[in-house]
Design an enzyme around this catalytic site. Structure first.
Site, PDB file in Angstrom:
ATOM      1  N   HIS A 259      -4.322  -4.076  -3.015  1.00 24.56           N
ATOM      2  CA  HIS A 259      -4.720  -3.897  -1.618  1.00 24.56           C
ATOM      3  C   HIS A 259      -4.917  -2.431  -1.264  1.00 24.56           C
ATOM      4  CE1 HIS A 259      -2.985  -8.106  -0.425  1.00 24.56           C
ATOM      5  NE2 HIS A 259      -4.160  -8.172  -1.022  1.00 24.56           N
TER       6      HIS A 259
ATOM      7  N   VAL B 133       0.823  -1.212   0.000  1.00 25.26           N
ATOM      8  CA  VAL B 133       0.000   0.000   0.000  1.00 25.26           C
ATOM      9  C   VAL B 133       0.856   1.259   0.000  1.00 25.26           C
ATOM     10  CG1 VAL B 133      -2.000  -1.117   1.049  1.00 25.26           C
ATOM     11  CG2 VAL B 133      -0.242  -0.135   2.530  1.00 25.26           C
TER      12      VAL B 133
END
Length: 232
Positions: free
Chosen positions: A106, A90
């Protein structure tokens, strides 16, 4: 022209100072995953979850891409075929290293998501309980990251890329988290050559046709150099 699909996990960013939830002594070691990385945890204690992700956001903003990120960006630039980077991470280190069109399955620390209307916007440095959505104005702001128990983003697009891959590489992944751990099988079914580059063998290492072990900052640039040299 050979199509290359690359999956990256936390291991590629570890040498940039961003720990994984398996590391000892890092942010993750101070909390239970169930408390800070699940929808149920957010419902129970949104202040705790926001505090955790605020700290991660600061940590990621201070990190710099390492030679592995930069090597993949070079592969994208110089390879004659298509190079698709899919990441479980991320952070924004792939983009900082020069990569283009990275698929963040994600989500991203830099993003915010309204739990009420689904609107997305750039997260402030510090999010808080009752973070207002700029569109519906509801107090439903949360980090735009995929938590355990939620469906990853862009799955249809990712599976399409895997079905077209000539070469699939997994870099710095544990092989413990699905559906990403199953990508190697999807690529193999499409006839792709598969390679794992990792600090140590993953949980699905036996499914790869080729393996290379060592720090990502060393193995990835060497691998990219071989690919580009072979192509040239």
């Amino acid at each position: 022209m050979e199509k290359i699909v690359i999956l990256t996990g936390a291991g590629i960013s570890a040498e940039s100072g961003l720990g994984t939830f398996r590391d000892e002594g890092g942010l993750w070691s101070q909390h239970r995953i169930e408390d800070v990385a699940t929808p149920e945890g957010f419902a129970r204690d949104p202040a705790l979850v926001h505090g955790f992700y605020n700290a991660r956001r600061v940590q990621a903003a201070q990190a710099a891409p390492n030679p592995a990120h930069e090597a993949l960006a070079r592969l994208q630039r110089d390879h004659s075929g298509e190079v698709v980077i899919v990441t479980q991470n991320v952070d924004g280190l792939h983009e900082a290293g020069g990569a283009q069109g990275v698929i963040h399955m994600h989500g991203e620390l830099a993003g915010a998501l309204c739990a009420f209307c689904g609107h997305r916007w750039r997260a402030p440095d510090e999010m808080s309980v009752n973070e207002p959505c700029p569109v519906c104005h509801g107090p439903g702001g949360r980090p735009d990251v995929v938590w355990f128990g939620e469906i990853p983003y862009h799955m249809e697009t990712i599976l399409e890329h895997l079905a077209q891959a000539d070469l699939f590489a997994a870099i710095g992944t544990s092989g413990n988290v699905y559906p990403a751990a199953g990508f190697v099988e999807e690529a193999r079914a499409a006839g792709a050559h598969t390679v794992e580059l990792n600090l140590e063998p993953s949980a699905v290492v036996s499914r790869f046709g080729e393996t290379r072990f060592g720090p990502a900052s060393q193995t990835v640039p060497a691998w990219v150099g071989e690919l580009l040299g072979r192509a040239g």
